[in-house]
Design a protein around this motif. Structure first.
Motif, short mmCIF file in Angstrom:
data_model
loop_
_atom_site.label_atom_id
_atom_site.label_comp_id
_atom_site.label_asym_id
_atom_site.label_seq_id
_atom_site.Cartn_x
_atom_site.Cartn_y
_atom_site.Cartn_z
N ILE A 284 12.82 -7.46 4.28
CA ILE A 284 12.54 -7.91 5.70
C ILE A 284 10.68 -8.10 5.46
CG2 ILE A 284 12.35 -6.58 7.87
CD1 ILE A 284 15.06 -7.06 7.22
N GLU A 285 10.29 -8.92 6.30
CA GLU A 285 9.06 -9.25 6.29
C GLU A 285 8.55 -9.03 7.98
OE1 GLU A 285 5.34 -12.55 5.38
OE2 GLU A 285 7.52 -13.19 5.37
N ILE A 286 7.43 -8.02 7.86
CA ILE A 286 6.80 -7.71 9.18
C ILE A 286 5.61 -8.16 9.20
CG2 ILE A 286 6.31 -5.84 10.45
CD1 ILE A 286 8.40 -5.05 7.57
N ILE A 331 -0.17 3.35 1.62
CA ILE A 331 1.31 3.66 1.82
C ILE A 331 2.20 2.37 1.72
CG2 ILE A 331 2.83 3.70 4.08
CD1 ILE A 331 0.34 5.32 5.47
N ILE A 332 1.75 1.43 2.11
CA ILE A 332 2.40 -0.12 1.57
C ILE A 332 2.56 0.00 -0.11
CG2 ILE A 332 2.25 -2.48 1.63
CD1 ILE A 332 3.07 -1.33 4.34
N ASN A 333 1.59 0.18 -0.77
CA ASN A 333 1.54 0.12 -2.06
C ASN A 333 2.43 1.06 -2.70
OD1 ASN A 333 -0.32 -1.98 -2.45
ND2 ASN A 333 -1.86 -0.41 -3.10
N ALA A 334 2.80 2.29 -1.83
CA ALA A 334 3.59 3.41 -2.35
C ALA A 334 5.07 2.92 -1.88
CB ALA A 334 3.29 4.53 -1.64
N HIS A 335 5.27 1.92 -1.09
CA HIS A 335 6.79 1.16 -0.96
C HIS A 335 6.85 0.05 -2.04
CE1 HIS A 335 6.31 3.76 2.67
NE2 HIS A 335 7.58 3.27 2.91
N ASP A 336 5.93 -0.02 -3.04
CA ASP A 336 6.27 -0.87 -4.02
C ASP A 336 6.26 -2.34 -3.30
OD1 ASP A 336 6.65 1.09 -6.02
OD2 ASP A 336 8.86 1.07 -5.76
N THR A 337 5.20 -2.63 -2.68
CA THR A 337 4.90 -3.74 -2.09
C THR A 337 3.61 -4.05 -1.50
OG1 THR A 337 5.64 -5.59 -0.42
CG2 THR A 337 5.44 -3.24 0.28
N LYS A 338 2.98 -5.05 -1.38
CA LYS A 338 1.62 -5.38 -0.87
C LYS A 338 1.38 -5.69 0.49
CE LYS A 338 0.14 -6.43 -5.60
NZ LYS A 338 -0.26 -7.25 -6.37
N ILE A 339 0.24 -5.57 1.01
CA ILE A 339 -0.02 -6.17 2.50
C ILE A 339 -1.06 -7.35 2.26
CG2 ILE A 339 -1.99 -4.61 2.64
CD1 ILE A 339 -1.34 -4.43 5.64
N ALA A 340 -0.95 -8.33 3.10
CA ALA A 340 -1.70 -9.46 3.00
C ALA A 340 -2.29 -9.81 4.31
CB ALA A 340 -0.81 -10.69 2.52
N PHE A 353 3.58 -7.65 5.45
CA PHE A 353 4.08 -7.03 4.43
C PHE A 353 5.59 -7.06 4.35
CE2 PHE A 353 3.39 -4.11 7.63
CZ PHE A 353 4.54 -3.22 7.78
N LYS A 354 6.16 -6.81 3.29
CA LYS A 354 7.76 -6.74 3.23
C LYS A 354 8.16 -5.51 2.75
CE LYS A 354 8.25 -11.83 1.66
NZ LYS A 354 8.63 -12.70 0.69
N LEU A 355 9.56 -5.15 3.08
CA LEU A 355 9.98 -4.06 2.65
C LEU A 355 11.53 -4.06 2.27
CD1 LEU A 355 9.07 -1.64 5.62
CD2 LEU A 355 8.15 -1.46 3.32
N GLU A 356 12.16 -3.46 1.56
CA GLU A 356 13.43 -3.73 1.13
C GLU A 356 14.45 -3.66 2.19
OE1 GLU A 356 16.74 -1.75 -1.82
OE2 GLU A 356 14.50 -0.89 -1.74
#
Length: 373
Positions: A284-286, A331-340, A353-356
């Motif tokens: 999911i991209e938010i 927090i975003i890095n701890a979810h194994d993703t990155k914020i742009a 950012f994206k989440l599983e």
């Protein structure tokens, strides 16, 4: 520049000859020079010249071989092995076969020193950056603490010096002192959270989270701030019923709250903030988008640093500790993703950012959806 710092060349090097070949060439030259010199001496026969040629060749060969191989090459090889062990220990580099097969240890050690010095220089540059960051961080922390402490201190000392007798002044000053102390408390808590996240002390409790409902809850919490600036809050697409993703609910709520609140505070009056959801098979991209003044390009690479503010005077007026985006990034890095972040002057800013994607939603929520009361 010293030769050890020069990039090793790939073309043939005359120094890559073996010790025996070097000794042979030098012995031959010495023998030829000796024989040529004897040819000018009166009374020296050809047999004497031949004997002198052979004797000088053999003696020169072994002497040069000893000097080059034992006194130079072997000692340089010891230096190479020492440097290579040190490099392997420091950088965990896979040995390169080309270096081990190199016949000339002088060239080999030159290559090794170049690699070693290059990597050490990178380490030095990184340490300089960290030192600069440390100095800036200490200066920022001191400033951030000093402002509310001095303000509260001033109000309290004014009361102690006699203003306490005036009931209206007493209440107003105590409220101002309490407000500054509350700001200090928020700052300390944010610093503590940031420190815990950087050291890995805070673990993410991953579970299916309805991001759509979470966003609407945040809209409700920020309604008064948005209303004061006449800013509209919307979710796109319009026909969404739920958006399920795997996340730590409390932490991802903190992320969305910070991004949406920043979009309201730093956007234009009469503006709009849009939270957009898009999904594919796995994620999911938010994105949180505003139509504010935007962030200058030179600031984009630093906005996630602690206490970094694009406009320090405006940021102070709008409140906040200056740690919000730094916490968001962790927090975003701890979810194994990155914020742009994307921003254009006078066209607004978008954080995404994206989440599983959650494969299933909680049973209780699924039951409530199927059997609404």
């Amino acid at each position: 520049m010293l030769s050890v710092l020069r990039q090793p060349q790939s073309h043939p090097d005359p120094m890559s000859l073996s010790p025996r070949f070097i000794a042979f060439i030098l012995a031959l030259l010495i023998s030829l020079i000796t024989t040529a010199f004897l040819s000018f001496v009166v009374g020296v026969t050809r047999s004497m010249q031949f004997v002198a040629f052979v004797a000088s060749s053999l003696s020169s060969f072994f002497l040069v071989l000893y000097a080059v191989d034992i006194l130079v090459f072997r000692e340089v090889n010891k230096m190479y092995r020492t440097i290579h062990k040190l490099k392997m220990k420091d950088f965990n580099i896979t040995p390169r076969k080309r270096l081990f097969k190199e016949s000339n240890p002088l060239k080999t050690i030159n290559d090794e020193i170049f690699v070693f010095v290059t990597k050490k220089q990178k380490e030095i540059d990184e340490l300089k950056k960290l030192e600069l960051f440390r100095r800036e961080f200490l200066a920022d922390v001191s400033h951030e603490f000093k402002t509310p402490i001095f303000a509260a201190q001033g109000f309290i000392h004014t009361l102690l010096d006699g203003a306490m007798d005036d009931e209206q002044v007493r209440e107003r000053f105590l409220r101002k002192a309490a407000k500054n102390l509350d700001s200090l408390d928020v700052l300390v808590k944010d610093l503590l959270v940031l420190s815990q996240m950087e050291t890995g002390d805070i673990k993410m409790n991953m579970a299916p989270v309805d991001l759509l409902q979470l966003t609407f809850n945040i809209f409700g919490r920020l309604e008064h701030i948005a209303g004061s600036r006449n800013t509209s809050l919307k979710v796109k697409p319009d026909n969404l019923e739920a958006v399920w993703a795997m996340a730590d609910q409390d932490r991802i709520e903190q992320v969305l709250l910070n991004l949406i609140e920043n979009a309201i505070k730093y956007g234009h009056d009469n503006g709009k903030v849009i939270v957009h959801f898009s999904e594919n098979k796995k994620s999911i991209e938010i994105s949180v988008r505003d139509n504010g003044p935007g962030i200058p390009q030179e600031h984009l690479v630093r906005i996630f640093e602690r206490f970094y503010r694009v406009d320090k005077s405006r940021s102070k007026d709008r409140g906040g500790t200056g740690l919000g985006l730094a916490i968001v990034k962790h927090i975003i890095n701890a979810h194994d993703t990155k914020i742009a972040v994307m921003s254009k002057p006078d066209k607004g800013t978008t954080f995404s950012f994206k989440l599983e994607k959650a494969s299933t939603q909680p049973l209780s929520d699924a039951h409530a959806t199927e059997n609404p009361s």
